[in-house]
Enzyme design. Structure first.
Site, PDB file in Angstrom:
ATOM      1  N   GLY A 185      39.018  59.417  31.906  1.00  0.00           N
ATOM      2  CA  GLY A 185      37.806  58.594  31.942  1.00  0.00           C
ATOM      3  C   GLY A 185      36.566  59.391  32.261  1.00  0.00           C
ATOM      4  O   GLY A 185      35.657  58.885  32.923  1.00  0.00           O
TER       5      GLY A 185
ATOM      6  N   GLY B 180      34.002  60.349  30.554  1.00  0.00           N
ATOM      7  CA  GLY B 180      32.813  60.235  29.729  1.00  0.00           C
ATOM      8  C   GLY B 180      31.851  59.133  30.100  1.00  0.00           C
ATOM      9  O   GLY B 180      30.801  58.979  29.471  1.00  0.00           O
TER      10      GLY B 180
ATOM     11  N   ASN C   3      40.883  59.565  37.366  1.00  0.00           N
ATOM     12  CA  ASN C   3      39.733  58.727  37.694  1.00  0.00           C
ATOM     13  C   ASN C   3      39.733  57.387  36.972  1.00  0.00           C
ATOM     14  O   ASN C   3      39.294  56.379  37.528  1.00  0.00           O
ATOM     15  CB  ASN C   3      38.454  59.509  37.347  1.00  0.00           C
ATOM     16  CG  ASN C   3      37.265  58.610  37.101  1.00  0.00           C
ATOM     17  OD1 ASN C   3      36.652  58.076  38.029  1.00  0.00           O
ATOM     18  ND2 ASN C   3      36.923  58.427  35.827  1.00  0.00           N
TER      19      ASN C   3
ATOM     20  N   SER D 124      40.807  53.199  45.978  1.00  0.00           N
ATOM     21  CA  SER D 124      39.661  52.322  46.212  1.00  0.00           C
ATOM     22  C   SER D 124      39.798  51.723  47.600  1.00  0.00           C
ATOM     23  O   SER D 124      40.911  51.519  48.087  1.00  0.00           O
ATOM     24  CB  SER D 124      39.629  51.213  45.161  1.00  0.00           C
ATOM     25  OG  SER D 124      38.756  50.167  45.535  1.00  0.00           O
TER      26      SER D 124
ATOM     27  N   TYR E 208      44.888  44.809  40.833  1.00  0.00           N
ATOM     28  CA  TYR E 208      44.127  46.047  41.024  1.00  0.00           C
ATOM     29  C   TYR E 208      44.320  46.598  42.431  1.00  0.00           C
ATOM     30  O   TYR E 208      44.566  47.799  42.606  1.00  0.00           O
ATOM     31  CB  TYR E 208      42.651  45.772  40.746  1.00  0.00           C
ATOM     32  CG  TYR E 208      41.731  46.942  40.991  1.00  0.00           C
ATOM     33  CD1 TYR E 208      41.719  48.041  40.141  1.00  0.00           C
ATOM     34  CD2 TYR E 208      40.842  46.942  42.072  1.00  0.00           C
ATOM     35  CE1 TYR E 208      40.860  49.109  40.357  1.00  0.00           C
ATOM     36  CE2 TYR E 208      39.980  48.004  42.292  1.00  0.00           C
ATOM     37  CZ  TYR E 208      39.993  49.081  41.433  1.00  0.00           C
ATOM     38  OH  TYR E 208      39.153  50.139  41.656  1.00  0.00           O
TER      39      TYR E 208
ATOM     40  N   ALA F 262      47.742  48.142  42.800  1.00  0.00           N
ATOM     41  CA  ALA F 262      47.824  49.467  42.186  1.00  0.00           C
ATOM     42  C   ALA F 262      47.159  50.525  43.046  1.00  0.00           C
ATOM     43  O   ALA F 262      47.672  51.642  43.190  1.00  0.00           O
ATOM     44  CB  ALA F 262      47.191  49.430  40.793  1.00  0.00           C
TER      45      ALA F 262
END
Length: 254
Positions: A17, A19, A93, A145, A158, A161
């Site tokens: 990820g 970009g 990421n 996170s 989420y 995870a």
């Protein structure tokens, strides 16, 4: 940029990820250190590659693909190693924090969330480990996170995870340590990427979140770069199996 890490100059770095959002800031940050960066992303990143080429005088290697395609992810990692040498820094990421309630979760949605937010992390680490060992070591930075530390509602798959990412990082640190491969988790707070601002950052939620922080300032993608560079560099050579929080002081650990 506030610090320079000489060992990252010329290092082979792979970012998932890389970009957009935080990932784009990471690509920029590693390239500023002189690293050879490859990244995978679903969306076309040609404009970003051109921007980085103009800024740094060389291009990052962009590989378009979906990290939930394990074979495609492995192929991207192999292509990165062929282009830049054995990967010595992996930054997992890419993630998706799509909002959802428990009642609306289907088995298919659950599997997709785990595939994006946890499964891809494992298989990326599995893929880079042999090359890192042969190169004499390396660093894996797994983005978690603070959402699960806060006990947030609104995206239970989420947060599950992300809790798993911390556990995975600790287990891999123990397993990979004899090969001088360090594995750490990095848990950002609420980073106001364009996606967050467009989809979820209401004035009320922003105010409520800031009220919990010690530092009364919202995080930008660039605020995560320094900690990532530190964890990827030899400056943190005896740090592994840890979870570093960068959130302005919303949660406390220890």
């Amino acid at each position: 940029m506030t610090a320079s890490y000489s060992d990252l100059d010329g290092a082979s770095v792979f970012i998932t990820g890389g970009g957009s959002g935080i990932g784009a800031a990471l690509t920029d940050g590693f390239m500023a250190q002189g690293a050879q960066v490859a990244f995978i992303g679903r969306s076309d990143a040609s404009d970003f590659v051109a921007e980085m080429t103009a800024k740094h005088g060389r291009a990052p290697l962009f590989i378009q693909g979906d990290i939930t395609d394990t074979e495609g992810l492995r192929a991207a990692i192999s292509r990165s190693a062929e282009a830049h040498g054995p990967i010595t820094a992996l930054v997992n990421n890419a993630a998706n924090d799509k909002r959802h309630s428990t009642a609306e979760v289907t088995p298919e949605f659950w599997d997709w969330m785990m595939s994006v937010n946890l499964k891809a992390y494992f298989f990326a680490a599995q893929a880079v480990a042999p090359g890192m060992a042969a190169a004499g070591g390396g660093a894996i930075v797994n983005f978690s996170s603070i959402s699960y530390m806060m006990g947030n509602a609104g995206y239970p798959a989420y947060t599950t995870a992300n809790a798993g990412i911390t556990g995975l990082s600790r287990s891999l640190a123990r397993e990979f340590g004899p090969d001088r491969i360090r594995v750490n988790a990095l848990a950002p707070g609420w980073v106001l990427t364009r996606k967050q601002l467009d989809m979820w950052a209401t004035p009320e939620d922003l105010e409520a979140h800031l009220s919990r922080a010690c530092l009364k300032e919202h995080l930008a993608p660039e605020d995560i770069v320094g900690a990532t560079l530190f964890l990827a560099s030899a400056s943190s050579r005896m740090m592994t199996g840890q979870c570093m929080v960068v959130d302005g002081g919303v949660v406390v650990t220890g």
